[in-house]
Scaffold this motif. Structure first.
Motif, mmCIF file in Angstrom:
data_model
loop_
_atom_site.group_PDB
_atom_site.id
_atom_site.type_symbol
_atom_site.label_atom_id
_atom_site.label_comp_id
_atom_site.label_asym_id
_atom_site.label_seq_id
_atom_site.Cartn_x
_atom_site.Cartn_y
_atom_site.Cartn_z
ATOM 1 N N ALA A 8 -18.957 -14.692 -37.331
ATOM 2 C CA ALA A 8 -19.804 -13.568 -36.914
ATOM 3 C C ALA A 8 -20.958 -13.367 -37.888
ATOM 4 N N TRP A 9 -20.672 -13.487 -39.180
ATOM 5 C CA TRP A 9 -21.709 -13.344 -40.193
ATOM 6 C C TRP A 9 -22.764 -14.437 -40.042
ATOM 7 N N ALA A 10 -22.343 -15.684 -39.889
ATOM 8 C CA ALA A 10 -23.291 -16.793 -39.765
ATOM 9 C C ALA A 10 -24.137 -16.641 -38.502
ATOM 10 N N ARG A 11 -23.506 -16.214 -37.412
ATOM 11 C CA ARG A 11 -24.249 -16.046 -36.153
ATOM 12 C C ARG A 11 -25.182 -14.843 -36.177
ATOM 13 N N SER A 12 -25.038 -13.945 -37.143
ATOM 14 C CA SER A 12 -25.947 -12.807 -37.229
ATOM 15 C C SER A 12 -27.351 -13.238 -37.659
ATOM 16 N N PHE A 13 -27.473 -14.443 -38.230
ATOM 17 C CA PHE A 13 -28.777 -14.969 -38.623
ATOM 18 C C PHE A 13 -29.481 -15.642 -37.464
ATOM 19 N N ALA A 14 -28.758 -16.496 -36.760
ATOM 20 C CA ALA A 14 -29.311 -17.269 -35.641
ATOM 21 C C ALA A 14 -28.163 -18.077 -35.038
ATOM 22 N N VAL A 15 -28.498 -18.981 -34.153
ATOM 23 C CA VAL A 15 -27.498 -19.827 -33.507
ATOM 24 C C VAL A 15 -26.923 -20.803 -34.527
ATOM 25 N N VAL A 16 -25.606 -20.965 -34.504
ATOM 26 C CA VAL A 16 -24.933 -21.920 -35.391
ATOM 27 C C VAL A 16 -24.330 -23.006 -34.514
ATOM 28 N N ARG A 17 -24.870 -24.218 -34.627
ATOM 29 C CA ARG A 17 -24.348 -25.350 -33.851
ATOM 30 C C ARG A 17 -23.611 -26.357 -34.731
ATOM 31 N N ARG A 18 -23.979 -26.404 -36.024
ATOM 32 C CA ARG A 18 -23.397 -27.400 -36.930
ATOM 33 C C ARG A 18 -22.975 -26.740 -38.230
ATOM 34 N N ALA A 19 -21.909 -27.307 -38.811
ATOM 35 C CA ALA A 19 -21.419 -26.810 -40.091
ATOM 36 C C ALA A 19 -20.970 -27.978 -40.950
ATOM 37 N N GLY A 20 -21.242 -27.896 -42.223
ATOM 38 C CA GLY A 20 -20.728 -28.847 -43.194
ATOM 39 C C GLY A 20 -19.610 -28.165 -43.964
ATOM 40 N N VAL A 21 -18.413 -28.734 -43.916
ATOM 41 C CA VAL A 21 -17.251 -28.107 -44.532
ATOM 42 C C VAL A 21 -16.584 -29.105 -45.473
ATOM 43 N N GLU A 22 -16.312 -28.664 -46.700
ATOM 44 C CA GLU A 22 -15.587 -29.503 -47.649
ATOM 45 C C GLU A 22 -14.090 -29.443 -47.343
ATOM 46 N N CYS A 23 -13.404 -30.530 -47.600
ATOM 47 C CA CYS A 23 -11.931 -30.601 -47.542
ATOM 48 C C CYS A 23 -11.356 -30.214 -46.181
ATOM 49 N N THR A 24 -11.880 -30.816 -45.103
ATOM 50 C CA THR A 24 -11.380 -30.476 -43.765
ATOM 51 C C THR A 24 -9.986 -31.014 -43.508
ATOM 52 N N GLY A 25 -9.477 -31.866 -44.391
ATOM 53 C CA GLY A 25 -8.123 -32.370 -44.235
ATOM 54 C C GLY A 25 -7.097 -31.552 -44.996
ATOM 55 N N SER A 26 -7.553 -30.582 -45.802
ATOM 56 C CA SER A 26 -6.601 -29.782 -46.581
ATOM 57 C C SER A 26 -6.952 -28.300 -46.462
ATOM 58 N N TYR A 27 -7.585 -27.720 -47.477
ATOM 59 C CA TYR A 27 -7.881 -26.289 -47.456
ATOM 60 C C TYR A 27 -8.786 -25.874 -46.302
ATOM 61 N N GLY A 28 -9.637 -26.758 -45.826
ATOM 62 C CA GLY A 28 -10.558 -26.414 -44.755
ATOM 63 C C GLY A 28 -10.086 -26.800 -43.365
ATOM 64 N N ALA A 29 -8.843 -27.279 -43.220
ATOM 65 C CA ALA A 29 -8.362 -27.748 -41.912
ATOM 66 C C ALA A 29 -8.320 -26.630 -40.879
ATOM 67 N N ALA A 30 -7.773 -25.492 -41.237
ATOM 68 C CA ALA A 30 -7.674 -24.381 -40.278
ATOM 69 C C ALA A 30 -9.060 -23.852 -39.926
ATOM 70 N N LEU A 31 -9.946 -23.792 -40.910
ATOM 71 C CA LEU A 31 -11.315 -23.353 -40.636
ATOM 72 C C LEU A 31 -12.011 -24.339 -39.707
ATOM 73 N N ALA A 32 -11.835 -25.630 -39.941
ATOM 74 C CA ALA A 32 -12.453 -26.638 -39.077
ATOM 75 C C ALA A 32 -11.967 -26.495 -37.637
#
Length: 154
Positions: free
Chosen positions: A61-85
């Motif tokens: 919601a915070w990111a979309r308050s700026f503009a449209v969000v179509r892409r994201a770069g996320v560190e550690c998508t296989g561990s700490y960032g898996a649920a976020l991904a």
């Protein structure tokens, strides 16, 4: 751990809000640091959010308050960032796996979560990060509980 009581609203909106912003996230066990950058590369804002389902909703919601969000770069998508991904995929945001910045770049620019999150966002359009994050719902993921059970039984 102290609770994070930040509002989801950005501290400022750019006067000439771009059509699209890129989201970058530096993931950790309890808190994820996020930054949004415009396509030309300006960094409008950065915040930290809890690594929970509610924190993920606040982050999007915070990111979309700026503009449209179509892409994201996320560190550690296989561990700490898996649920976020997984959450970002469900929201229709394309997630790119970002490796941690090299040691020399971290020494030049300093090492903070905010700097790492901004670097993750900038890695997507620059081409430094090109790997699509795993969706964690394929055949390998179906076999993972069996492998864990086998390993704990031995």
């Amino acid at each position: 751990m102290p609770s994070i009581t930040q509002s989801a609203a950005p501290c400022h909106l750019p006067a000439d809000a771009a059509e699209e912003v890129l989201l970058g996230v530096d993931t950790h066990k309890d808190v994820h640091a996020a930054a949004v950058t415009t396509m030309p590369g300006a960094a409008p804002d950065g915040r930290s959010f809890p690594a929970t389902a509610q924190g993920y909703r606040q982050l999007v919601a915070w990111a979309r308050s700026f503009a449209v969000v179509r892409r994201a770069g996320v560190e550690c998508t296989g561990s700490y960032g898996a649920a976020l991904a997984r959450h970002l995929h469900a929201e229709g945001i394309e997630v790119t796996e970002v490796n941690q910045p090299d040691k020399a770049a971290r020494r030049r620019h300093g090492q903070t979560d905010a700097v790492d999150a901004e670097a993750a966002a900038r890695a997507v359009p620059s081409g430094r990060a090109t790997a699509t994050a795993k969706t964690s719902d394929g055949p390998v993921e179906m076999l993972r509980p069996f492998k864990i059970a086998k390993g704990s039984a031995i």
